[in-house]
Design a protein around this motif. Structure first.
Motif, short mmCIF file in Angstrom:
data_model
loop_
_atom_site.label_atom_id
_atom_site.label_comp_id
_atom_site.label_asym_id
_atom_site.label_seq_id
_atom_site.Cartn_x
_atom_site.Cartn_y
_atom_site.Cartn_z
N TYR A 76 -21.93 0.86 26.86
CA TYR A 76 -21.85 -0.43 26.17
C TYR A 76 -20.78 -1.27 26.86
N ASP A 77 -20.87 -2.59 26.69
CA ASP A 77 -19.88 -3.49 27.27
C ASP A 77 -18.74 -3.69 26.29
N PHE A 78 -17.51 -3.60 26.81
CA PHE A 78 -16.31 -3.81 26.00
C PHE A 78 -15.53 -4.97 26.60
N VAL A 79 -15.11 -5.91 25.77
CA VAL A 79 -14.31 -7.05 26.22
C VAL A 79 -12.87 -6.78 25.85
N PHE A 80 -11.97 -6.72 26.85
CA PHE A 80 -10.56 -6.52 26.58
C PHE A 80 -9.99 -7.81 26.00
N PRO A 81 -9.46 -7.77 24.77
CA PRO A 81 -9.01 -9.00 24.10
C PRO A 81 -7.89 -9.72 24.86
N GLU A 82 -7.03 -8.96 25.53
CA GLU A 82 -5.88 -9.56 26.21
C GLU A 82 -6.29 -10.38 27.43
#
Length: 120
Positions: A76-82
């Motif tokens: 799955y794709d994860f977006v790093f919030p920082e």
């Protein structure tokens, strides 16, 4: 031991809200693969609950027996919030109670597919 460190309200597939508890494991010292420096971190995960937000708030700080483990899953794709960086991940962090056996993912390639015993 893991500690309830917070809660969040999420929506199910029907758009109905429910509360998840945010769990945090013990502190770990990890060495950065990029820089080689050591840093302190703790594994976190969420678990679903049937609690109201008010009840979930009273559980913050409560400790539960168990640990947080890395569990393989579909990519799955994860977006790093920082940073906004997108990375494909194939694992998730999961809470396992002390009395719960750990799940093992079997390598299906070692099993016969025709129902006959085959010597290795």
């Amino acid at each position: 031991m893991v500690t309830v460190c917070g809660f969040a309200v999420r929506q199910n597939q029907d758009g109905e809200p429910f509360v998840v508890l945010i769990l945090q494991g013990d502190m770990e010292i990890i060495q950065s693969q990029r820089t080689g420096h050591f840093y302190a971190t703790a594994r976190k995960c969420t678990i679903s609950s049937t609690f109201s937000e008010q009840m979930a708030a009273t559980l913050i700080g409560k400790q539960l027996p168990g640990k947080i483990i890395r569990e393989e899953c579909d990519p799955y794709d994860f977006v790093f919030p920082e940073t906004g960086e997108i990375q494909e991940l194939t694992y998730r962090w999961t809470y396992v109670a002390d009395d719960t056996p750990q799940r093992v993912k079997a390598d299906l390639s070692v099993f016969s597919r025709n129902g006959s015993l085959v010597e290795a």
